[in-house]
Design a protein around this motif. Structure first.
Motif, PDB file in Angstrom:
ATOM      1  N   SER A  83       0.829  -1.206   0.000  1.00  0.00           N
ATOM      2  CA  SER A  83       0.000   0.000   0.000  1.00  0.00           C
ATOM      3  C   SER A  83       0.861   1.253   0.000  1.00  0.00           C
ATOM      4  O   SER A  83       2.005   1.261   0.459  1.00  0.00           O
ATOM      5  N   HIS A  84       0.271   2.330  -0.517  1.00  0.00           N
ATOM      6  CA  HIS A  84       1.027   3.542  -0.830  1.00  0.00           C
ATOM      7  C   HIS A  84       1.005   4.595   0.262  1.00  0.00           C
ATOM      8  O   HIS A  84       1.775   5.555   0.193  1.00  0.00           O
ATOM      9  N   ILE A  85       0.110   4.459   1.240  1.00  0.00           N
ATOM     10  CA  ILE A  85      -0.025   5.485   2.276  1.00  0.00           C
ATOM     11  C   ILE A  85       0.050   4.836   3.644  1.00  0.00           C
ATOM     12  O   ILE A  85      -0.789   3.990   3.989  1.00  0.00           O
ATOM     13  N   HIS A  86       1.048   5.213   4.415  1.00  0.00           N
ATOM     14  CA  HIS A  86       1.175   4.808   5.811  1.00  0.00           C
ATOM     15  C   HIS A  86       1.390   6.093   6.598  1.00  0.00           C
ATOM     16  O   HIS A  86       2.510   6.550   6.770  1.00  0.00           O
ATOM     17  N   ALA A  87       0.296   6.677   7.058  1.00  0.00           N
ATOM     18  CA  ALA A  87       0.364   7.994   7.672  1.00  0.00           C
ATOM     19  C   ALA A  87      -0.534   8.035   8.899  1.00  0.00           C
ATOM     20  O   ALA A  87      -1.316   7.112   9.160  1.00  0.00           O
ATOM     21  N   TRP A  88      -0.421   9.140   9.650  1.00  0.00           N
ATOM     22  CA  TRP A  88      -1.261   9.354  10.827  1.00  0.00           C
ATOM     23  C   TRP A  88      -2.732   9.338  10.413  1.00  0.00           C
ATOM     24  O   TRP A  88      -3.206  10.233   9.754  1.00  0.00           O
TER      25      TRP A  88
END
Length: 759
Positions: A83-88
């Motif tokens: 997956s492309h988004i690992h954010a808060w």
């Protein structure tokens, strides 16, 4: 605004003066160890295929359900997608390369694959794995807003890529997944992050996909929100894919790709990303100590530039969820039509006063200034400077007005290329009823959990909150201490700006910490609304009036007036002895509440008197500097580094909650042997000295902000048991006191220390 300051916002190109002249081998980026603490990873922690603060943070996922214990988990043996988004509080666009000889729809409900570390390579900006189930070698890299994939399929099988368009993905459920073909080699899609208890409004991720081969089929299943894109029988040829993101509009996702990644040269992207990292990491050069400790240092520094993610497009469009309805905002542009800064997704600045606020201002003032401008944009849009925004939402994460020390420290260090009048207006608002001090953790609809009203009228925040329960972290004694420090920092800014009435108001409030000090017990102690001390009271019991800590830890949370705290304790000598006993006790547990944030509330860990696994204790070793015992600062800071911040394994690292660069920044500062107790918020701030672990460290100062070229720390006779500074001189003159002032330091020069085994 000067566009050179924000060059980082566009192509992340850095000034040549900031790079090494004749770079060492290995270069700093080669020393980064991305697997640090990866066995304890949470959704936003692990990084590989990404750039500093990149919108894209592309990596394999082993666990996809929940914000904690999810994402990349080193001890897992099954990959469930890339997956492309690992954010808060954000996730999105998960894909999985698959190969098959039978009907592809059979894979839609069962597509996970085993893998092993033996066939895995992870570097800063690059990740390679081998999917055992499919015989596929997968490589990942990224520009700032575009993920790039390169897959090698086994010959003879059908080649495909599965798009995960619904169901749980990290912190939130994916809904309204869409994917359509827009050309022979192009797709367009979107997924929406459902609201969470922390992020109250949804946020949609738009994405554009391009392949370097023609699409032959699209396979879906009525009951599953997944689609397999087929490319026919593989001939052993590499298949490449680019995925660009936007939180605003599909056309902006297209523009992001056209601007950042118009070509198909995977190796070039990986090399460019590596160089971007190397340029930033090279702002600090170290010599000495072991190779392991050099690797750990650059991994710490790498983490200090991670986690907080860009949410604006290359053209400056950004998602704004601060109002009643969603809108697409537009950042201000320079004369060339480029954004003056980026807009950010950011976890809390709670604890940042001792970590990123200090490190960024000294080494990365350009980045710090961007964040200040981004937070002011939130104020212009929604009326509040945030503590930690997600997806254009206010989240009200943690407590207090934690952004205030960050802004004040920047101003006092001459980093002022933002609208100071508007910033001050927003900061002051946060310290009054209706602002951030009125809200406790994740309090979205009310403004009662922070109870700043009682803090103002009674001089403390009662525990329990007499108004009721409205959010998390309603811990009155701890809130009182936070507010007192933050009030003091705002008073310093008021003084600098000539606002005398405000200075007097907030300076008076900064003494409120004294109202929760119990002279009889010798600890900070919660009070109820009638002024009665909590009884019975155990200063070692976790979370009873104190945010993510116990009273023994939080008693020392008076960074603005440690001499005043010492007076309450009967003098500096008694205070130093008390704190020393706490360190002696905490050493038995390695100065942390276990090896991860998940266990800090367990009975065997919660009673620790010093916890370097969470923010409230980060400053404690440096308190001795203010109690007349710099030798104990030097001794205990080294001990803490050895136990808590020296491991270089997947199973150890930060022993707690790293929180997007906070622990990494702290470790960097402590290893350099410099610190700022009050976040550098007084006039001409002081950098206090600790005990550096390297023989030499050179900080390359940013020429747009500071007049000096370099600040060098030389530690002669430095060995593992040589904790103590026997002599200190800056540019040949003896250093008196516990540190060096900001103006002198950033004019450049050499700090010479002689280390020894005795104080």
């Amino acid at each position: 605004m000067r566009s050179s300051t924000f060059r980082i916002a566009f192509l992340f190109c850095l000034l040549p003066l900031l790079s090494f002249q004749g770079k060492p081998d290995p270069q700093p980026v080669d020393l980064v160890y991305p697997m640090l603490d990866a066995a304890n990873s949470r959704w936003l922690y692990f990084s590989s295929a990404t750039r500093p603060f990149g919108m894209v943070n592309l990596s394999p996922d082993h666990e996809i359900d929940g914000a904690w214990n999810s994402g990349y988990r080193y001890d897992a043996d099954t990959i469930k997608g890339f997956s492309h988004i690992h954010a808060w509080q954000l996730s999105g666009v998960s894909v999985m390369p698959v190969s098959y000889t039978d009907a592809p729809e059979k894979l839609i409900g069962d597509y996970y694959s085993a893998y092993s570390h033996e066939k895995e390579t992870v570097k800063a900006g690059y990740h390679k794995v081998f999917l055992d189930r499919y015989g596929i070698e997968a490589e990942l890299t990224a520009s700032h807003r575009v993920g790039m994939h390169r897959y090698r399929y086994p010959k003879g099988n059908q080649a495909g890529i599965l798009f995960h368009l619904g169901g749980n993905l990290g912190p939130s459920a994916m809904v309204d997944g869409q994917l359509k073909q827009t050309g022979k080699r192009k797709l367009e899609g979107q997924v929406t992050n459902s609201p969470t208890s922390r992020r109250p409004k949804p946020i949609t991720v738009h994405f554009q996909v391009e392949f370097d081969q023609d699409i032959e089929s699209l396979t879906s299943h009525d009951s599953m929100p997944h689609i397999i894109v087929g490319f026919g029988e593989s001939q052993g040829k590499l298949l490449q894919m680019k995925v660009s993101l936007s939180y605003t509009h599909p056309d902006n996702a297209t523009e992001n790709m056209m601007t950042e990644l118009p070509h198909w040269d995977f190796d070039r992207v990986a090399a460019d990303t590596r160089e971007v990292w190397n340029d930033l990491l090279s702002r600090i050069e170290i010599e000495g100590n072991t190779e392991t400790q050099q690797k750990r240092f650059y991994t710490d520094l790498w983490k200090a530039l991670q986690g907080r993610r860009t949410i604006s497009d290359v053209n400056g469009a950004y998602p704004d969820h601060t109002g009643d309805t969603f809108r697409i905002g537009q950042l201000p542009l320079n004369d060339e039509g480029k954004p003056l800064f980026r807009h950010f997704n950011s976890d809390s600045f709670w604890g940042a006063q001792w970590t990123i606020a200090v490190l960024w201002a000294l080494v990365y003032p350009d980045i710090a200034e961007e964040f200040a401008n981004s937070f002011i944009q939130y104020y212009k849009d929604g009326g509040l400077i945030p503590r930690g925004p997600s997806g254009g939402n206010y989240t009200y994460v943690m407590t207090g007005a934690s952004s205030t020390p960050f802004f004040v420290g920047l101003y006092q260090k001459g980093i002022r290329n933002f609208d100071m009048a508007t910033a001050y207006e927003g900061l002051k608002k946060n310290h009054l009823p209706g602002g951030m001090m009125s809200k406790s953790g994740y309090e979205h609809q009310t403004a009662n959990g922070g109870n700043v009203e009682d803090y103002i009228s009674k001089g403390y925040v009662p525990y329990p909150n007499p108004k009721g329960r409205f959010g998390g972290h309603e811990q009155g004694a701890g809130q009182t201490l936070e507010y007192s420090f933050q009030d003091w920092t705002l008073a310093q800014l008021s003084r600098a700006l000539g606002k005398q009435a405000d200075e007097a108001l907030f300076l008076s409030r900064s003494a409120h910490y004294k109202n929760v000090y119990d002279a009889q017990s010798g600890w900070m102690r919660p009070k109820d609304e009638n002024g009665r001390w909590m009884d019975p009271y155990d200063p070692y019991d976790y979370g009873k009036g104190f945010v993510e800590a116990n009273g023994a830890q939080f008693t020392w949370f008076v960074p603005h007036d440690l001499p005043g705290l010492a007076d309450l304790m009967g003098g500096k000598e008694k205070a130093a002895a008390k704190l020393n006993r706490q360190f002696e006790e905490a050493e038995k547990l390695g100065f942390t509440s276990g090896t991860s944030h998940a266990v800090e509330t367990h009975p065997e860990y919660r009673r620790i008197p010093v916890n370097y696994g969470n923010q409230p204790s980060m400053q404690m070793a440096y308190v001795f500097n203010y109690l007349g015992r710099p030798d104990l600062t030097q001794y205990w800071s080294r001990k803490v580094l050895d136990k808590a911040f020296s491991a270089l394994t997947p199973h150890l690292g930060y022993n707690g909650d790293e929180d997007q660069g906070l622990m990494g920044s702290l470790a960097v500062l402590m290893k350099l042997g410099i610190f700022q107790m009050n976040a550098g918020t007084e006039e001409n701030p002081l950098y206090e000295l600790g005990s550096p672990i390297f023989d030499k460290a050179v900080i390359r100062l940013h020429p747009d902000y500071y007049t000096g070229e370099t600040f060098t720390i030389q530690a002669a006779n430095n060995r593992p048991d040589h904790f103590y500074i026997k002599s200190k001189a800056f540019n040949g003159a003896e250093v008196k006191g516990i540190g060096i002032r900001h103006e002198a330091l950033v004019n450049g020069g050499i700090l010479q220390l002689e280390m020894g085994t005795e104080p």
